[in-house]
Design a protein around this motif. Sequence first.
Motif, PDB file in Angstrom:
ATOM      1  N   GLY A  49       0.794  -1.221   0.000  1.00 20.96           N
ATOM      2  CA  GLY A  49       0.000   0.000   0.000  1.00 20.96           C
ATOM      3  C   GLY A  49       0.832   1.280   0.000  1.00 20.96           C
ATOM      4  N   LEU A  50       0.374   2.266  -0.749  1.00 20.10           N
ATOM      5  CA  LEU A  50       0.993   3.593  -0.735  1.00 20.10           C
ATOM      6  C   LEU A  50       0.188   4.497   0.183  1.00 20.10           C
ATOM      7  CD1 LEU A  50       1.846   4.316  -4.493  1.00 20.10           C
ATOM      8  CD2 LEU A  50       3.452   3.962  -2.626  1.00 20.10           C
ATOM      9  N   LYS A  51       0.840   5.084   1.179  1.00 21.90           N
ATOM     10  CA  LYS A  51       0.155   5.990   2.095  1.00 21.90           C
ATOM     11  C   LYS A  51       0.323   7.453   1.695  1.00 21.90           C
ATOM     12  CE  LYS A  51       0.323   2.918   6.117  1.00 21.90           C
ATOM     13  NZ  LYS A  51       0.718   2.780   7.541  1.00 21.90           N
ATOM     14  N   LYS A  52       1.348   7.722   0.895  1.00 24.38           N
ATOM     15  CA  LYS A  52       1.602   9.093   0.457  1.00 24.38           C
ATOM     16  C   LYS A  52       2.036   9.083  -1.006  1.00 24.38           C
ATOM     17  CE  LYS A  52       3.216  10.621   5.027  1.00 24.38           C
ATOM     18  NZ  LYS A  52       4.361  11.189   5.792  1.00 24.38           N
ATOM     19  N   LEU A  53       1.802  10.213  -1.697  1.00 27.81           N
ATOM     20  CA  LEU A  53       2.285  10.406  -3.058  1.00 27.81           C
ATOM     21  C   LEU A  53       2.988  11.762  -3.099  1.00 27.81           C
ATOM     22  CD1 LEU A  53      -0.546   9.080  -5.415  1.00 27.81           C
ATOM     23  CD2 LEU A  53       1.811   8.280  -5.307  1.00 27.81           C
ATOM     24  N   THR A  54       4.193  11.778  -2.586  1.00 29.62           N
ATOM     25  CA  THR A  54       4.944  13.032  -2.490  1.00 29.62           C
ATOM     26  C   THR A  54       6.142  13.070  -3.423  1.00 29.62           C
ATOM     27  OG1 THR A  54       6.307  12.144  -0.686  1.00 29.62           O
ATOM     28  CG2 THR A  54       4.265  13.286  -0.070  1.00 29.62           C
ATOM     29  N   GLY A  55       6.399  11.964  -4.133  1.00 28.89           N
ATOM     30  CA  GLY A  55       7.526  11.921  -5.050  1.00 28.89           C
ATOM     31  C   GLY A  55       8.861  11.649  -4.400  1.00 28.89           C
ATOM     32  N   LYS A  56       8.861  11.196  -3.158  1.00 33.39           N
ATOM     33  CA  LYS A  56      10.123  10.972  -2.447  1.00 33.39           C
ATOM     34  C   LYS A  56      10.768   9.627  -2.779  1.00 33.39           C
ATOM     35  CE  LYS A  56       9.374  14.070   1.477  1.00 33.39           C
ATOM     36  NZ  LYS A  56       9.289  14.197   2.943  1.00 33.39           N
ATOM     37  N   THR A  57       9.994   8.690  -3.333  1.00 34.42           N
ATOM     38  CA  THR A  57      10.542   7.383  -3.691  1.00 34.42           C
ATOM     39  C   THR A  57      10.392   7.164  -5.190  1.00 34.42           C
ATOM     40  OG1 THR A  57       8.472   6.141  -3.445  1.00 34.42           O
ATOM     41  CG2 THR A  57       9.796   6.500  -1.451  1.00 34.42           C
ATOM     42  N   TYR A  58      11.140   6.201  -5.718  1.00 36.46           N
ATOM     43  CA  TYR A  58      11.062   5.913  -7.151  1.00 36.46           C
ATOM     44  C   TYR A  58       9.662   5.429  -7.535  1.00 36.46           C
ATOM     45  CZ  TYR A  58      11.271   0.789  -6.621  1.00 36.46           C
ATOM     46  OH  TYR A  58      10.988  -0.519  -6.321  1.00 36.46           O
ATOM     47  N   VAL A  59       8.997   4.734  -6.622  1.00 37.33           N
ATOM     48  CA  VAL A  59       7.628   4.273  -6.889  1.00 37.33           C
ATOM     49  C   VAL A  59       6.681   5.463  -7.003  1.00 37.33           C
ATOM     50  CG1 VAL A  59       5.667   2.982  -5.955  1.00 37.33           C
ATOM     51  CG2 VAL A  59       7.981   2.030  -5.772  1.00 37.33           C
ATOM     52  N   GLU A  60       6.752   6.364  -6.031  1.00 36.18           N
ATOM     53  CA  GLU A  60       5.873   7.530  -6.037  1.00 36.18           C
ATOM     54  C   GLU A  60       6.111   8.408  -7.259  1.00 36.18           C
ATOM     55  OE1 GLU A  60       6.237   9.587  -2.325  1.00 36.18           O
ATOM     56  OE2 GLU A  60       5.918   7.763  -1.145  1.00 36.18           O
TER      57      GLU A  60
END
Length: 364
Positions: free
Chosen positions: A71-82
Amino acid sequence: MTIKDIMNTLESWAPTVYAEDFDNVGLLVGDETVECTKTLITLDTTEAVVDEAIKNNCQLIISFHPIIFSGLKKLTGKTYVERAVLKAIKNNIAIYAIHTALDNHKNGVSYQMGVELGLEDQKILIPKKDTLLKLTTYVPEDATKEVLNALHKAGGGAIGNYEECSFSSKGIGRFTGNENSNPSVGKKGIPKEETENQLNLIFQKHKEQDIITALKNNHPYEEVAYEISIISNKNQDIGMGSIGYLPKAMEEKDFLSYVKKNLNCTNIRHSNFNGRKIKKVALLGGSGSFAIGAAKAQNADVLITSDLKYHNFFESENKILLADIGHYESEQFTNKLIASYLTKKMTNFACILSQEKTNPVNYF
């Protein structure tokens, strides 16, 4: 053509119902109602792959591995997935993952490795449990042929290389309709006996709704009596891994050189050589340490897979050669497999193979 149309085509080939419980397959990003004329096929959905889809005006990325696994809890662009997900959303690009639904296909990921190695008589290495169902129903004698034909067309009675398989036995059906009934034979409120055939058919789990619909649409009775049960028979068509034969036996070192050339891998980690010629080959694309026991039980001379740990190599016990060719390397032909299928099924649809090398592992 919409993204949903493409999903339906993919899932008629590799139904998501056969994906492993831990997996995250299907449409991960995007709107299934959007029109789609071009798709990019990749092993992994990285940010660079999304850029490639943008450059090629693709509305859909079909990825083997799911970019969103847990599960993704945030979409802030901090990880390659996001970052990959955000870029896809901003550019109206949908992402579909097929992963273990295709792993469990008899002509899926592992089978394709066998094709590249020229194996013959390939079969599933580890058949998946609880994927076969049995229908038992009761049909008036004069309607049996029509109902049976409809069930066969819906996918009932397919067993291995045989189709239209069924068993029937004659008996007497008894029923009494209440005041709200509308019986097709007999009269409401009056007990009725009717000569009927009991039909039994096996079918694949993903065909269940089609089977029920065909039965109800073609059965003459107002209320259709039927039972569906799970059977524990091995499924010849669904499961992990593949096992087949080389046309000619090879020495161990010669075989590993052959694997390097045909599977395009530069490094192979392997267990001790045991002096046994290689003829019967087991394969499992991706992480396959769990297949060691099955490969040994079927007397395979070698298991080709990836992600083996130090102690896994002890499990060879000098009974089998274990060959770890790398995760990416074992699945690299998947893109070609998916594109080949879609191109045959959807001739007015453009499939582009990603040119991005998404393998995160490098060798020095």
